[in-house]
Design an enzyme around this catalytic site. Structure first.
Site, PDB file in Angstrom:
ATOM      1  N   HIS A   1       0.832  -1.296  -0.167  1.00 13.04           N
ATOM      2  CA  HIS A   1       0.042   0.040  -0.026  1.00 13.04           C
ATOM      3  C   HIS A   1       0.701   1.122  -0.024  1.00 13.04           C
ATOM      4  O   HIS A   1       1.009   1.888   0.969  1.00 13.04           O
ATOM      5  CB  HIS A   1      -0.885   0.078   1.224  1.00 13.04           C
ATOM      6  CG  HIS A   1      -2.039  -0.915   1.080  1.00 13.04           C
ATOM      7  ND1 HIS A   1      -1.951  -2.086   1.812  1.00 13.04           N
ATOM      8  CD2 HIS A   1      -3.201  -0.998   0.354  1.00 13.04           C
ATOM      9  CE1 HIS A   1      -2.969  -3.026   1.429  1.00 13.04           C
ATOM     10  NE2 HIS A   1      -3.808  -2.277   0.488  1.00 13.04           N
TER      11      HIS A   1
ATOM     12  N   PHE B   1       2.781   4.286  -2.979  1.00 15.24           N
ATOM     13  CA  PHE B   1       2.202   5.377  -3.969  1.00 15.24           C
ATOM     14  C   PHE B   1       2.434   4.821  -5.242  1.00 15.24           C
ATOM     15  O   PHE B   1       1.401   5.146  -6.189  1.00 15.24           O
ATOM     16  CB  PHE B   1       3.434   6.695  -3.933  1.00 15.24           C
ATOM     17  CG  PHE B   1       3.210   7.851  -5.169  1.00 15.24           C
ATOM     18  CD1 PHE B   1       2.002   8.223  -5.133  1.00 15.24           C
ATOM     19  CD2 PHE B   1       3.987   7.530  -6.271  1.00 15.24           C
ATOM     20  CE1 PHE B   1       1.663   9.267  -6.303  1.00 15.24           C
ATOM     21  CE2 PHE B   1       3.629   8.549  -7.457  1.00 15.24           C
ATOM     22  CZ  PHE B   1       2.589   9.160  -7.330  1.00 15.24           C
TER      23      PHE B   1
END
Length: 535
Positions: A269, A271
């Site tokens: 999780h 960018f």
């Protein structure tokens, strides 16, 4: 299905101390995997170097195309002795030494390394002085790539067989990422060109990149964070959102940078996952012609929710937050604590004037944007998956694009599809995401064990494998959801649903191989136990 599955496997019979041992493997196995399987079957360490002999004493090649045999003519596994291995290793080292010397003399490796180092130093200096980071890095990569290709072509022509060509690196796509504007190209042809007046906005994404961005097969691993930011910026311009909503382009840049800075460096999780989800949403907008069916405000909500949907994700899911009674779980009363937090962080960013891309919206329009974005981000909580999909299934056969409730439900399903769409992409793009997800799962389960909290079996490193992690998820979550969307948009079957079916079949084959190897190991252990009892 049955005949296709059986043709994918090969049976080989081995002579193990006077008894016949049957070994089954897939045609997709590598020779190394098959060799290790044979070693396990006959009780040798998996790293043992072996040869295979038929009943006439002839050697048999160990590879997926090797000829099958019967129980009456089993192959004999012959391990190599330490002395033979040492001799071969010594011979191999001598050959490598000679090749390295010839290679160095022929191609002047040291000189090339010095030249590349000097060129890199020069380019880094120019980046520092001129602020042309992206373009110069791409030029440098292009130069190095050409150098590698030249060395590889010489290398191949001298002593590599045709079937041993060097595999090109996948660190950059096969097409140019950027191109210069025509104005800059014309200026470069003039002697009076002033490099100090050259601006970074004089380049833009190449046509090949723009076309690739609209495809679900886009390889997200080939792009650096600053490049992903450029791609996201392009999406907002390309969809007409900047123009139609009078978004300040500089504010858009600042907002995207702030978004990047508020994603944590988690294994999954992070960018890059944000970019991956947004790019898939962008590709679905084109693939399903959503701009013809949705308002531009709906398109803006879809894209913005995708960008913001996992902001400040801590790397531990809702189950952990609730069981550990974290601050987030307490704050949001155990109701989608992570998704509520993502929404809160998103609108904290919008509250900063320099990052507020909605500054030109009136109060009513901003209220619509806020409510729509929150609704979509909250829909990404997998605890609500069944509820949302069932609601969509009730509407899809009589779907009405003029019905606000229908459209909202579809938008919720679309962001859910994009959020978990990795297996839609090609295997070489999708599989690294499985590794990243399992790494994050294992971090959580290790912490849960240390804190005495319940551990989900699918997150336990001692119980889960790639095939077991993916098969159920693809069969019972991904395929049913995408096939329901396919009723509304039949065009997604070939590029999205069919890849999911192929991914399911591939993982099921891998599971069969794992099960076969485990069965062989189990029988071997049982035989050893029986032998010990007889003694």
């Amino acid at each position: 299905m049955g005949s296709a599955a059986s043709s994918s496997y090969r049976s080989i019979h081995l002579d193990v101390d006077g008894r016949t041992q049957k070994v089954v493997f897939s045609r997709f196995c590598s020779p190394c995997d098959i060799k290790e399987l044979f070693c396990t079957a006959v009780g040798l360490p998996r790293s043992t170097t072996i040869s295979l002999m038929d009943s006439t004493g002839a050697m048999v090649s160990i590879d997926p195309t090797m000829p099958s045999n019967s129980e009456r003519s089993p192959y004999k596994v012959v391990p190599h002795t330490g002395g033979q291995l040492a001799d071969k290793e010594e011979l191999f080292k001598n050959v490598l030494t000679q090749v390295a010397e010839q290679f160095s003399r022929a191609f002047k490796i040291n000189e090339l390394k010095t030249e590349v180092t000097n060129r890199l130093a020069m380019l880094e200096k120019r980046v520092e002085l001129e602020g042309l980071k992206v373009v110069e890095i791409e030029k440098c990569r292009s130069d190095i790539k050409k150098l590698r290709e030249e060395m590889a072509s010489r290398n191949n022509s001298s002593f590599l067989d045709d079937n041993k060509k060097l595999t090109p690196r996948r660190d950059v796509p096969s097409y140019p990422k950027y191109m210069l504007s025509q104005q800059t190209i014309n200026a470069l042809r003039k002697p009076a060109f002033d490099v100090w007046l050259w601006e970074s906005n004089e380049y833009h994404l190449s046509k090949e990149t723009i076309d690739a961005l609209r495809q679900p097969i886009f390889d997200v691993w080939q792009w650096e964070p600053n490049e992903m930011l450029s791609c996201l910026e392009h999406m907002y311009h390309d969809l007409g959102l900047v123009r139609d909503f009078n978004i300040n382009p500089i504010t858009l840049k600042r907002w995207l940078l702030c978004i990047h800075d508020n994603y944590r460096n988690n294994p999954f999780h992070n960018f890059r996952h944000c970019f991956c989800v947004t790019q898939m949403m962008y590709s679905m907008i084109y693939l399903c012609n959503l701009q013809e069916k949705f308002s531009q405000l709906d398109i803006l909500i879809l894209m913005t929710a995708a960008v913001c949907h996992d902001l400040d994700h801590p790397g531990y899911n809702n189950t952990y937050q609730i069981n550990a009674r974290t601050e987030l779980a307490v704050r949001y009363n155990d109701i989608s604590p992570l998704e509520n937090h993502h929404c809160a962080v998103a609108f904290q960013i919008f509250s900063q004037p320099e990052c507020n891309i909605f500054s030109n919206f009136d109060a009513e329009a901003f209220k619509q944007i806020r409510q729509g974005t929150i609704t979509l981000i909250l829909a990404t909580d997998m605890a609500r998956h069944g509820e949302i999909l069932d609601s969509f299934k009730q509407k899809v056969d009589s779907f009405d694009f003029t019905n606000e409730e229908h459209v909202t439900c579809l938008k919720m399903v679309l962001i859910k599809c994009c959020d978990i769409s990795n297996e839609v992409r090609p295997m070489e793009v999708a599989e690294p995401w499985v590794d990243c997800l399992l790494e994050e799962y294992f971090m959580q389960s290790d912490r849960e064990k240390a804190e005495g909290l319940p551990v989900a079996p699918f997150m336990d490193r001692e119980k889960v494998t790639k095939p077991t992690a993916q098969i159920g998820f693809i069969k019972f979550v991904l395929i049913p959801m995408f096939e329901t969307v396919m009723k509304l948009f039949p065009q997604i079957e070939e590029v999205m649903v069919q890849p999911l079916r192929e991914s399911r079949d591939r993982y099921e084959e891998l599971k069969q191989i794992d099960d076969a190897m485990n069965e062989v190991q189990k029988k071997k252990s049982e035989n050893l136990t029986m032998g010990g009892k007889k003694k």
